[in-house]
Design an enzyme around this catalytic site. Structure first.
Site, PDB file in Angstrom:
ATOM      1  N   PRO A  89     -32.946 -56.728   7.522  1.00 54.93           N
ATOM      2  CG  PRO A  89     -35.213 -56.733   8.144  1.00 54.93           C
ATOM      3  CD  PRO A  89     -34.280 -56.313   7.046  1.00 54.93           C
ATOM      4  CG  LEU A  90     -29.783 -60.366   7.747  1.00 51.76           C
ATOM      5  CD1 LEU A  90     -28.346 -60.091   7.332  1.00 51.76           C
ATOM      6  CD2 LEU A  90     -30.326 -61.581   7.011  1.00 51.76           C
TER       7      LEU A  90
ATOM      8  CD  GLN B  51     -38.265 -56.972  10.453  1.00 52.79           C
ATOM      9  OE1 GLN B  51     -37.614 -57.878  10.963  1.00 52.79           O
ATOM     10  NE2 GLN B  51     -38.602 -56.976   9.171  1.00 52.79           N
TER      11      GLN B  51
ATOM     12  CB  CYS C 273     -41.619 -63.560  10.337  1.00 52.50           C
ATOM     13  SG  CYS C 273     -40.757 -64.784  11.324  1.00 52.50           S
TER      14      CYS C 273
ATOM     15  CG  HIS D 216     -38.338 -62.468   0.481  1.00 62.03           C
ATOM     16  ND1 HIS D 216     -38.258 -63.380   1.501  1.00 62.03           N
ATOM     17  CD2 HIS D 216     -37.642 -63.002  -0.554  1.00 62.03           C
ATOM     18  CE1 HIS D 216     -37.562 -64.434   1.098  1.00 62.03           C
ATOM     19  NE2 HIS D 216     -37.171 -64.227  -0.132  1.00 62.03           N
TER      20      HIS D 216
ATOM     21  N   GLY E 168     -34.404 -60.349  -2.875  1.00 65.03           N
ATOM     22  CA  GLY E 168     -34.311 -61.758  -3.203  1.00 65.03           C
ATOM     23  C   GLY E 168     -33.174 -62.105  -4.136  1.00 65.03           C
ATOM     24  CG  ASP E 169     -32.813 -65.440  -5.156  1.00 67.13           C
ATOM     25  OD1 ASP E 169     -32.713 -65.851  -3.987  1.00 67.13           O
ATOM     26  OD2 ASP E 169     -33.651 -65.863  -5.971  1.00 67.13           O
TER      27      ASP E 169
ATOM     28  CB  ALA F 181     -31.136 -61.059   3.261  1.00 66.35           C
ATOM     29  NE  ARG F 182     -30.768 -66.171   0.836  1.00 71.29           N
ATOM     30  CZ  ARG F 182     -31.128 -66.866  -0.239  1.00 71.29           C
ATOM     31  NH1 ARG F 182     -30.909 -68.165  -0.271  1.00 71.29           N
ATOM     32  NH2 ARG F 182     -31.704 -66.278  -1.263  1.00 71.29           N
TER      33      ARG F 182
HETATM   34  C1  LIG Z   1     -30.148 -65.589   8.919  1.00 70.87           C
HETATM   35  C2  LIG Z   1     -31.360 -64.840   8.417  1.00 70.87           C
HETATM   36  C3  LIG Z   1     -32.098 -64.072   9.302  1.00 70.87           C
HETATM   37  C4  LIG Z   1     -33.214 -63.339   8.857  1.00 70.87           C
HETATM   38  N1  LIG Z   1     -33.897 -62.546   9.738  1.00 70.87           N
HETATM   39  C5  LIG Z   1     -34.896 -61.747   9.289  1.00 70.87           C
HETATM   40  C6  LIG Z   1     -35.546 -60.806  10.162  1.00 70.87           C
HETATM   41  O1  LIG Z   1     -35.230 -60.695  11.354  1.00 70.87           O
HETATM   42  N2  LIG Z   1     -36.532 -60.030   9.639  1.00 70.87           N
HETATM   43  C7  LIG Z   1     -36.913 -60.118   8.320  1.00 70.87           C
HETATM   44  O2  LIG Z   1     -37.802 -59.372   7.893  1.00 70.87           O
HETATM   45  N3  LIG Z   1     -36.324 -60.995   7.484  1.00 70.87           N
HETATM   46  C8  LIG Z   1     -35.321 -61.782   7.935  1.00 70.87           C
HETATM   47  N4  LIG Z   1     -34.686 -62.637   7.055  1.00 70.87           N
HETATM   48  C9  LIG Z   1     -35.100 -62.645   5.633  1.00 70.87           C
HETATM   49  C10 LIG Z   1     -34.265 -61.649   4.833  1.00 70.87           C
HETATM   50  O3  LIG Z   1     -34.393 -60.337   5.316  1.00 70.87           O
HETATM   51  C11 LIG Z   1     -34.641 -61.652   3.341  1.00 70.87           C
HETATM   52  O4  LIG Z   1     -35.973 -61.227   3.181  1.00 70.87           O
HETATM   53  C12 LIG Z   1     -34.487 -63.025   2.686  1.00 70.87           C
HETATM   54  O5  LIG Z   1     -33.324 -63.701   3.133  1.00 70.87           O
HETATM   55  C13 LIG Z   1     -34.427 -62.919   1.144  1.00 70.87           C
HETATM   56  O6  LIG Z   1     -33.359 -62.119   0.733  1.00 70.87           O
HETATM   57  P1  LIG Z   1     -31.982 -62.756   0.117  1.00 70.87           P
HETATM   58  O7  LIG Z   1     -32.385 -63.620  -1.037  1.00 70.87           O
HETATM   59  O8  LIG Z   1     -31.168 -61.547  -0.254  1.00 70.87           O
HETATM   60  O9  LIG Z   1     -31.366 -63.578   1.218  1.00 70.87           O
HETATM   61  C14 LIG Z   1     -33.596 -63.389   7.491  1.00 70.87           C
HETATM   62  C15 LIG Z   1     -32.830 -64.169   6.613  1.00 70.87           C
HETATM   63  C16 LIG Z   1     -31.725 -64.877   7.042  1.00 70.87           C
HETATM   64  C17 LIG Z   1     -30.922 -65.685   6.061  1.00 70.87           C
END
Ligand SMILES: Cc1cc2nc3c(=O)[nH]c(=O)nc-3n(C[C@H](O)[C@H](O)[C@H](O)COP(=O)(O)O)c2cc1C
Length: 351
Positions: A37-38, A90, A121, A190, A223-224, A245-246
């Site tokens: 979720p983003l 979510q 969050c 995470h 994560g990552d 995510a990212r």
């Molecule tokens: C732009 C952005 C928006 C995000 N929005 C949410 C969200 O709405 N809900 C949530 O649970 N996590 C949110 N996250 C966190 C990601 O879901 C994820 O847990 C976190 O970025 C770590 O994963 P990654 O290392 O693959 O980026 C967001 C992250 C980013 C970068």
């Protein structure tokens, strides 16, 4: 639906406190690729692009109180595209009565395969009200929220958490057995604390330990992940699946790379085609009037602020790119590739 705290407690008692997981539809996500979720970036047109290769998608975090107030912009976050065949929504909230009320409303009105509670969050606005990551330290409220929502939902309930609040004080391993006992179907972890934000690498050893503790409840690791090698290492920790995510924002074709176990030296032209598809999906979703065009443009710019972090595979001396590495300035193999590497917003507007 339920209108007071007393009514809510009476309802829970009448329902026997909490429902057995087996009574819900089964949620089988074993080995699936989950697009995180983003907020803002994980809008429907973006998910439609990712869905070509991701298995599971989730709507942007929706704030429980905004939904209960009937804010149409908040309800819009719950829309699902027809290609999203494993789709969750979510929710974020701090109180059992409002969260349960909201879950009841969702159950009646929204087509979803699961509901996820955002207990990860970190932002002050949410945290200071007792929601998001703060629920990890508010065990009673957390329990009542999970049990309450689970009682009223016909679809499985999942929970997304962090390692904890403070950097050196891991909490997840203590909470996970409880979350399982309260009736959640799955947990996503995470591997960073609230304090850490993105400053340190995710702790995959800890995720591995938590996956063992969670068993037989599935646990997804997050994560990552930015390459198929990262994904393979993550899967080897014993998690049920991985969430990206990212990585999906920087390299939307990452899901393809993971599924096909290869590095894709994608050309700037192919990347531009993806942006064209996003434009068409955006205009379809937000409308092709002035407002729709502006929204499509705004969300594309948000996305470009991540996309510019991609370093073309063919330019790297050493593969794969790591998510925490920031490259020095470089020139692309053509004008468009150079433009796409720019950190300058004026160049994103040009694109
Ligand atoms: C732009 C952005 C928006 C995000 N929005 C949410 C969200 O709405 N809900 C949530 O649970 N996590 C949110 N996250 C966190 C990601 O879901 C994820 O847990 C976190 O970025 C770590 O994963 P990654 O290392 O693959 O980026 C967001 C992250 C980013 C970068």
């Amino acid at each position: 639906y339920l209108t007071s705290k007393d009514e809510f407690h009476a309802y829970l008692q009448a329902e026997g406190g909490s429902k057995n997981r087996e009574e819900d539809e089964e949620l089988d996500l074993q080995g699936k690729l989950y697009l995180a979720p983003l907020t803002t970036c994980g809008n429907l047109p973006f998910r439609r692009i990712c869905k070509r290769f991701a298995d599971v998608t989730c709507g942007e975090m929706a704030v429980c109180t905004n939904l209960l107030q009937g804010q149409s912009s908040e309800w819009a976050l719950l829309k699902r595209h027809c290609t999203e065949d494993l789709f969750g929504v979510q929710l974020e909230g701090a109180f059992p009565d409002t969260m349960t009320k909201c879950a009841e409303l969702l159950n009646q009105t929204i087509e979803m395969d699961f509901v996820d509670i955002n207990v990860g969050c970190p932002i002050d606005l949410v945290y200071n009200k007792g929601g998001g990551c703060a629920l990890m330290t508010r065990s009673n409220k957390f329990e009542q929220i999970v049990r309450g929502m689970n009682t009223v939902l016909d679809v499985p309930l999942t929970v997304k958490i962090r390692t904890g609040v403070q950097e050196k004080v891991n909490l997840a391993h203590k909470i996970i057995p409880n979350i399982r006992a309260w009736g959640a179907s799955m947990v996503t972890l995470h591997g960073r604390s609230r304090e850490q934000r993105y400053t340190k690498v995710a702790d995959w050893d800890y995720i591995a330990a938590c996956a063992k503790i969670a068993n037989p409840m599935p646990l997804f690791g997050n994560g990552d992940i930015l390459s198929y090698e990262d994904a393979n290492r993550a899967v080897q920790t014993g998690v049920s699946g991985i969430m990206v995510a990212r990585g999906a924002l920087i390299k939307t074709w990452l899901f393809t790379e993971i599924k096909e176990q290869r590095h894709w030296d994608i050309s700037s032209g192919e990347r531009f085609d993806i942006l064209k598809d996003f434009t068409n999906y955006g205009l379809e979703h937000w409308g092709s009037d002035t407002q729709g065009v502006e929204k499509t443009r705004k969300f594309m710019l948000e996305w470009l602020s991540f996309l510019c972090r991609y370093i073309p595979a063919g330019l790297l001396e050493r593969l794969p790119q790591k998510i925490n590495e920031r490259p020095p300035y470089y020139t692309g193999r053509d004008y468009l590739e150079t433009l796409m590497a720019s950190q300058n917003v004026d160049d994103w507007i040009k694109i």
